[in-house]
Design a protein around this motif. Structure first.
Motif, short mmCIF file in Angstrom:
data_model
loop_
_atom_site.label_atom_id
_atom_site.label_comp_id
_atom_site.label_asym_id
_atom_site.label_seq_id
_atom_site.Cartn_x
_atom_site.Cartn_y
_atom_site.Cartn_z
N VAL A 130 -16.43 0.14 4.76
CA VAL A 130 -16.43 0.68 3.43
C VAL A 130 -17.65 1.13 2.87
O VAL A 130 -18.26 2.41 2.49
N SER A 178 -12.92 -4.02 -6.34
CA SER A 178 -13.13 -4.20 -5.20
C SER A 178 -13.26 -5.96 -5.30
O SER A 178 -13.85 -6.42 -6.07
N ASP A 202 -6.90 1.92 6.99
CA ASP A 202 -7.49 1.08 6.17
C ASP A 202 -8.13 1.80 4.97
O ASP A 202 -8.43 3.12 5.04
N PHE A 203 -8.82 0.95 4.05
CA PHE A 203 -9.47 1.48 2.93
C PHE A 203 -10.56 2.68 3.25
O PHE A 203 -10.76 3.57 2.51
N TYR A 242 -6.41 -2.33 1.04
CA TYR A 242 -5.34 -1.27 1.26
C TYR A 242 -5.16 -1.35 2.85
O TYR A 242 -6.16 -1.26 3.82
N VAL A 277 -8.51 -2.81 -4.06
CA VAL A 277 -8.22 -1.54 -3.26
C VAL A 277 -8.91 -1.91 -1.91
O VAL A 277 -8.31 -1.31 -0.90
N ASP A 278 -9.79 -2.72 -1.49
CA ASP A 278 -10.24 -2.96 -0.17
C ASP A 278 -9.31 -3.63 0.76
O ASP A 278 -9.54 -3.58 1.99
N SER A 331 0.70 -1.11 0.00
CA SER A 331 -0.10 -0.08 -0.06
C SER A 331 0.98 1.28 -0.01
O SER A 331 1.95 1.23 0.66
#
Length: 473
Positions: free
Chosen positions: A278, A269, A247-248, A237, A234-235, A206
């Motif tokens: 999220v 995702s 976190d994301f 991250y 991306v989730d 990341s």
């Protein structure tokens, strides 16, 4: 990631910018001592990487050109996700080889995902290129160019566990001045059996959170009104330093807080990793777009297990229900692969039924293409005949076309907020842009002070399966 073909002398078509005509190239090539030309194939991450490469080259005295024939350096940023993508790049390299006859000093290089896998073929067997650079080795471009200029072959395909290019400000290539990609992480740890990405882009890491927020802030200050946060997943991250952990969901919130006028999108995702945190963050901020790309790949649990997707059909459908519970109007898109190893007709029907049940707004649909080096290539026989794969693909396309038609038709009569991106390529008296849920909207300009980057309230009056038409409210 979704397929994109980007060339500086053409228009770009992707899931975020279908049919858009881009503004002139950002840099003036006349102020530089040498010229480079770059083409990007494959996913949005490759497009983003090309902007990093452009920044590095600009620092070395290279300016961009739209004309491949006048370039001193030609680079193809490649994709290995499917065999067809590799064939396209190979054919393009053969074509570019002809330009070198008329410009002997021209250097040709291959960047990205095909670099590691095919470096020997490109350099020694087919003698198509002078440079081969992997996705984690772009900082070494200046040295590799010097080697190639001296008659040697410049090669660096080493993968890194740390490289994120966080300190390099991308040069925005042919930007519309409204939307931009921002890379937040690199690599992938998921090891889906059909996918070559973990082997071509390395392990997941990341990017430093403050550099991401600073880049997004700079884009907003420069007039951009939309950013798309990019990563293979991306989730997942996750960034930490000392006592600070992000976190994301936390990153999304930080970017959204830059300004309510800055739209935030993200891709892609993995269903197993997207969290309620999220989803609640998306629901809480109006400027985080209510659109999710959630690749399913197959609607059958056994096939999903062979793909190493780590979820079942039922689990995926529950995730979709949870998304719509938290964000009732959220649009969904997906990826689907037909004809994966040993897939039966009944299992194919499971995929068709899942697509009907979910009702995706958009889907990227492909027949299975075996990629050398993947787990599937090593473990399973690619045993579904091509004609069967194509017939199944056509059946999936028919269902998705109907899904898209219904989802777009359902927008008629609604008022949507559109971020204007450009003048319509078909009519100079119309604007084109996208709604919050990523649908293309076209409407008459009228006598207003609107411009690219403006928000407009548009009442939808008509729809196809890919475009909405409306009138200013």
């Amino acid at each position: 990631m979704q397929d994109v073909l980007y060339r500086p002398d053409e228009k770009v078509h992707d899931e975020a910018r279908q049919g858009e005509a881009f503004a002139p190239f950002a840099s003036d090539p006349n102020q530089y001592r040498k010229k480079f030309y770059i083409e990007s194939y494959g996913c949005q991450m490759n497009f983003s990487d090309s902007e990093i490469v452009a920044s590095i080259l600009q620092g070395e005295g290279f300016g961009a050109t739209r004309n491949v024939e006048e370039a001193d350096l030609v680079l193809l940023n490649t994709c290995s996700i499917r065999e067809k993508a590799e064939q396209t790049v190979r054919h393009r390299l053969m074509h570019i080889k002809g330009y070198k006859k008329h410009r002997p000093g021209m250097l040709v290089g291959v960047l990205g995902c095909m670099a590691e896998r095919l470096k020997a073929k490109f350099l020694e067997e087919e003698k198509l290129v002078d440079l081969v650079i992997g996705p984690d080795a772009y900082r070494t471009l200046p040295e590799l160019i010097q080697e190639a200029e001296s008659g040697q072959k410049g090669v660096n395909v080493l993968l890194s566990r740390e490289e994120t290019y966080a300190d390099i400000a991308p040069v925005r290539l042919d930007t519309n001045g409204v939307s931009a990609f921002v890379s937040i992480m690199r690599g992938c740890n998921n090891m889906c059996s059909f996918c070559v990405v973990p082997f071509t882009r390395g392990r997941e890491r990341s990017r430093e959170v403050h550099s991401i927020v600073a880049e997004c802030q700079n884009l907003f200050d420069s007039g951009y009104r939309e950013v798309t946060l990019l990563g293979q997943n991306v989730d997942s991250y996750h960034w930490y330093a000392g006592d600070e952990t992000v976190d994301f969901a936390g990153l999304l919130e930080r970017v959204a807080l830059i300004s309510p006028l800055l739209r935030v999108r993200f891709s892609t995702s993995h269903p197993k990793d997207i969290t309620d945190a999220v989803l609640h963050t998306m629901a809480r901020y109006d400027n985080i777009c209510k659109y999710l790309h959630l690749p399913v790949q197959s609607g059958n649990t056994r096939v999903l297990q062979l793909m190493n997707r780590t979820y079942t059909r039922e689990w995926y459908l529950n995730k979709v229900r949870r998304i719509r519970e938290i964000m009732p109007g959220c649009a969904l898109s997906t990826d689907v692969i037909t004809g994966f190893c040993t897939e039966t007709e009944a299992e194919h029907q499971d995929t068709l039924n899942l697509m009907r049940e979910v009702g995706y707004d958009l889907a990227y649909m492909f027949s299975y293409s075996e990629r050398p080096g993947t787990l599937a290539a090593r473990r399973f026989a690619d045993d579904i005949p091509e004609d069967v794969k194509q017939r199944r693909l056509e059946e999936i396309i028919v269902i998705q076309n109907e899904n898209s038609r219904q989802r777009y038709q359902a927008q008629i009569g609604k008022v949507v907020t559109v971020l204007i991106e450009n003048t319509s390529k078909r009519r100079a008296d119309e604007w084109t842009g996208r709604s919050d849920d990523n649908k293309r909207v076209v409407f008459a300009k009228n006598e207003t002070d609107l411009k690219p980057g403006s928000y407009a309230q548009v009442r939808i009056t008509d729809a196809t399966q890919a475009t909405l038409r409306g009138v200013l409210v």
